[in-house]
Scaffold this motif. Structure first.
Motif, PDB file in Angstrom:
ATOM      1  N   THR A 183      74.327  57.940  22.782  1.00  0.00           N
ATOM      2  CA  THR A 183      73.525  57.755  23.871  1.00  0.00           C
ATOM      3  C   THR A 183      72.334  58.234  23.052  1.00  0.00           C
ATOM      4  O   THR A 183      72.295  58.624  21.922  1.00  0.00           O
ATOM      5  CB  THR A 183      73.591  58.757  25.026  1.00  0.00           C
ATOM      6  OG1 THR A 183      72.709  58.475  25.906  1.00  0.00           O
ATOM      7  CG2 THR A 183      73.981  60.332  24.842  1.00  0.00           C
ATOM      8  N   VAL A 184      71.080  58.125  23.827  1.00  0.00           N
ATOM      9  CA  VAL A 184      69.795  58.495  23.002  1.00  0.00           C
ATOM     10  C   VAL A 184      68.703  59.046  24.413  1.00  0.00           C
ATOM     11  O   VAL A 184      69.139  59.004  25.522  1.00  0.00           O
ATOM     12  CB  VAL A 184      68.911  57.307  22.426  1.00  0.00           C
ATOM     13  CG1 VAL A 184      69.525  56.736  21.099  1.00  0.00           C
ATOM     14  CG2 VAL A 184      68.747  56.236  23.699  1.00  0.00           C
ATOM     15  N   ASP A 185      67.730  59.877  24.054  1.00  0.00           N
ATOM     16  CA  ASP A 185      66.908  60.327  24.950  1.00  0.00           C
ATOM     17  C   ASP A 185      66.084  59.207  25.555  1.00  0.00           C
ATOM     18  O   ASP A 185      66.022  59.059  26.636  1.00  0.00           O
ATOM     19  CB  ASP A 185      65.926  61.533  24.379  1.00  0.00           C
ATOM     20  CG  ASP A 185      66.792  62.654  24.066  1.00  0.00           C
ATOM     21  OD1 ASP A 185      67.595  62.855  24.600  1.00  0.00           O
ATOM     22  OD2 ASP A 185      66.099  63.637  23.292  1.00  0.00           O
ATOM     23  N   LYS A 186      65.348  58.401  24.370  1.00  0.00           N
ATOM     24  CA  LYS A 186      64.713  57.192  25.121  1.00  0.00           C
ATOM     25  C   LYS A 186      64.563  55.982  24.103  1.00  0.00           C
ATOM     26  O   LYS A 186      65.018  56.249  22.974  1.00  0.00           O
ATOM     27  CB  LYS A 186      63.357  57.665  25.321  1.00  0.00           C
ATOM     28  CG  LYS A 186      62.515  57.971  23.931  1.00  0.00           C
ATOM     29  CD  LYS A 186      61.091  58.436  24.310  1.00  0.00           C
ATOM     30  CE  LYS A 186      60.057  58.766  23.199  1.00  0.00           C
ATOM     31  NZ  LYS A 186      58.798  58.854  23.257  1.00  0.00           N
TER      32      LYS A 186
ATOM     33  N   TYR B 297      59.704  40.513  32.605  1.00  0.00           N
ATOM     34  CA  TYR B 297      60.825  41.157  31.858  1.00  0.00           C
ATOM     35  C   TYR B 297      61.811  41.528  32.784  1.00  0.00           C
ATOM     36  O   TYR B 297      61.303  42.530  33.463  1.00  0.00           O
ATOM     37  CB  TYR B 297      60.456  42.160  30.967  1.00  0.00           C
ATOM     38  CG  TYR B 297      61.599  42.420  29.772  1.00  0.00           C
ATOM     39  CD1 TYR B 297      62.183  41.545  28.860  1.00  0.00           C
ATOM     40  CD2 TYR B 297      62.413  43.740  30.185  1.00  0.00           C
ATOM     41  CE1 TYR B 297      63.197  41.915  28.193  1.00  0.00           C
ATOM     42  CE2 TYR B 297      63.508  44.189  29.408  1.00  0.00           C
ATOM     43  CZ  TYR B 297      63.977  43.139  28.268  1.00  0.00           C
ATOM     44  OH  TYR B 297      65.044  43.527  27.515  1.00  0.00           O
ATOM     45  N   SER B 298      63.081  41.255  32.848  1.00  0.00           N
ATOM     46  CA  SER B 298      64.051  41.539  33.772  1.00  0.00           C
ATOM     47  C   SER B 298      64.934  42.875  33.017  1.00  0.00           C
ATOM     48  O   SER B 298      65.462  42.598  32.122  1.00  0.00           O
ATOM     49  CB  SER B 298      64.849  40.639  34.462  1.00  0.00           C
ATOM     50  OG  SER B 298      66.100  41.128  35.022  1.00  0.00           O
ATOM     51  N   MET B 299      64.826  43.903  33.836  1.00  0.00           N
ATOM     52  CA  MET B 299      65.632  45.216  33.100  1.00  0.00           C
ATOM     53  C   MET B 299      66.940  45.162  33.880  1.00  0.00           C
ATOM     54  O   MET B 299      67.491  46.254  33.837  1.00  0.00           O
ATOM     55  CB  MET B 299      64.759  46.447  33.206  1.00  0.00           C
ATOM     56  CG  MET B 299      63.700  46.595  32.500  1.00  0.00           C
ATOM     57  SD  MET B 299      62.690  48.130  32.859  1.00  0.00           S
ATOM     58  CE  MET B 299      64.107  49.234  32.374  1.00  0.00           C
ATOM     59  N   GLY B 300      67.362  43.988  34.469  1.00  0.00           N
ATOM     60  CA  GLY B 300      68.605  44.235  35.364  1.00  0.00           C
ATOM     61  C   GLY B 300      69.854  44.616  34.616  1.00  0.00           C
ATOM     62  O   GLY B 300      70.695  45.192  35.193  1.00  0.00           O
TER      63      GLY B 300
ATOM     64  N   SER C 270      71.722  51.914  32.441  1.00  0.00           N
ATOM     65  CA  SER C 270      71.811  53.426  32.050  1.00  0.00           C
ATOM     66  C   SER C 270      70.664  53.654  31.600  1.00  0.00           C
ATOM     67  O   SER C 270      70.149  54.989  31.270  1.00  0.00           O
ATOM     68  CB  SER C 270      72.652  53.828  31.091  1.00  0.00           C
ATOM     69  OG  SER C 270      72.302  52.953  29.799  1.00  0.00           O
ATOM     70  N   GLU C 271      69.415  52.985  31.891  1.00  0.00           N
ATOM     71  CA  GLU C 271      67.976  52.924  31.240  1.00  0.00           C
ATOM     72  C   GLU C 271      67.035  53.278  32.345  1.00  0.00           C
ATOM     73  O   GLU C 271      67.243  52.371  33.508  1.00  0.00           O
ATOM     74  CB  GLU C 271      67.463  52.124  30.432  1.00  0.00           C
ATOM     75  CG  GLU C 271      68.419  52.183  28.967  1.00  0.00           C
ATOM     76  CD  GLU C 271      67.887  51.207  27.953  1.00  0.00           C
ATOM     77  OE1 GLU C 271      66.570  51.226  27.778  1.00  0.00           O
ATOM     78  OE2 GLU C 271      68.686  50.491  27.242  1.00  0.00           O
TER      79      GLU C 271
ATOM     80  N   SER D 236      68.982  59.465  28.387  1.00  0.00           N
ATOM     81  CA  SER D 236      70.034  60.370  28.714  1.00  0.00           C
ATOM     82  C   SER D 236      68.948  61.684  28.750  1.00  0.00           C
ATOM     83  O   SER D 236      68.022  62.077  28.017  1.00  0.00           O
ATOM     84  CB  SER D 236      70.828  60.678  27.543  1.00  0.00           C
ATOM     85  OG  SER D 236      71.534  61.745  27.683  1.00  0.00           O
ATOM     86  N   THR D 237      69.346  62.534  29.867  1.00  0.00           N
ATOM     87  CA  THR D 237      69.138  63.781  30.201  1.00  0.00           C
ATOM     88  C   THR D 237      69.969  64.658  29.940  1.00  0.00           C
ATOM     89  O   THR D 237      70.240  66.062  30.448  1.00  0.00           O
ATOM     90  CB  THR D 237      68.325  63.948  31.790  1.00  0.00           C
ATOM     91  OG1 THR D 237      69.283  63.617  32.484  1.00  0.00           O
ATOM     92  CG2 THR D 237      66.941  63.133  31.411  1.00  0.00           C
TER      93      THR D 237
END
Length: 189
Positions: A23-26, A126-129, A133-134, A169-170
């Motif tokens: 995972t990543v923060d951003k 732009y579809s973020m569908g 997890s983001e 991710s937090t």
């Protein structure tokens, strides 16, 4: 023979069930288009980490996956077949392990953008569908999902550069992979 097959299936099942997760923060996304719809871009991954499997630290396994499957392998390319990857790199920045993937694409409409080609009359979407997890953070466009609507970013017609950031991710129990990276990098010399 059946006992051996059963054991192999059981081992495979346990491996899948107890696998970690990168995972990543951003993430920062950048796309630049040409007049024919082709273009180039990059995705930057900030603070690459290993999510714990329950209480278990699986960071060594996850780091091996990062190197073998993503950096040296083709997992990113396999998951994003419309992007032609030109470079992949890991780097330490500000005490965190970050990653950068650069790519080209032959048609922006093949990578989740919706627009009318050769028309300065329609906005670009732009579809973020697929980004379950983001979470949208910011962009140089207008986010339409604030009021519970679809996760779509809109830009004015004629836009050639598209930028947006998502948070991923937090989880404070994730294990940062910078130490594994530094050990791996030292072993490569």
């Amino acid at each position: 023979m059946r006992l051996i097959s059963f054991r192999l299936v059981l081992i495979a099942l346990v491996t899948v069930l107890f696998a970690g997760c990168l995972t990543v923060d951003k993430k920062d996304y950048y796309y630049k288009t040409n007049s024919d719809g082709s273009g180039e871009g990059w995705i930057k991954f900030y603070n690459i980490k290993s999510a714990k499997d329950g209480e278990d630290d699986v960071s060594l396994k996850d780091f091996a996956e990062l190197i073998d499957d993503y950096v040296k392998g083709t997992k990113f390319e396999d998951e994003n077949p419309s992007l032609q990857v030109t470079s992949k790199e890991l780097m330490e920045e500000g005490g965190k392990l970050n990653g950068l993937v650069k790519f080209t694409f032959s048609n922006i409409s093949e990578i989740s953008f919706l627009f009318e080609k050769d028309c300065n009359c329609a906005p670009v979407y732009y579809s973020m569908g697929g980004f379950l997890s983001e979470t949208y953070t910011t962009s140089n466009g207008t986010y339409l999902g604030d009021a519970g609507g679809p996760q779509i970013i809109k830009w004015p017609a004629g836009t050639k550069e598209f930028k947006f950031t998502t948070s991923v991710s937090t989880d404070s129990t994730s294990i940062e992979l910078l130490n594994q990276y530094n050990g791996w990098k030292a072993s490569q010399k």
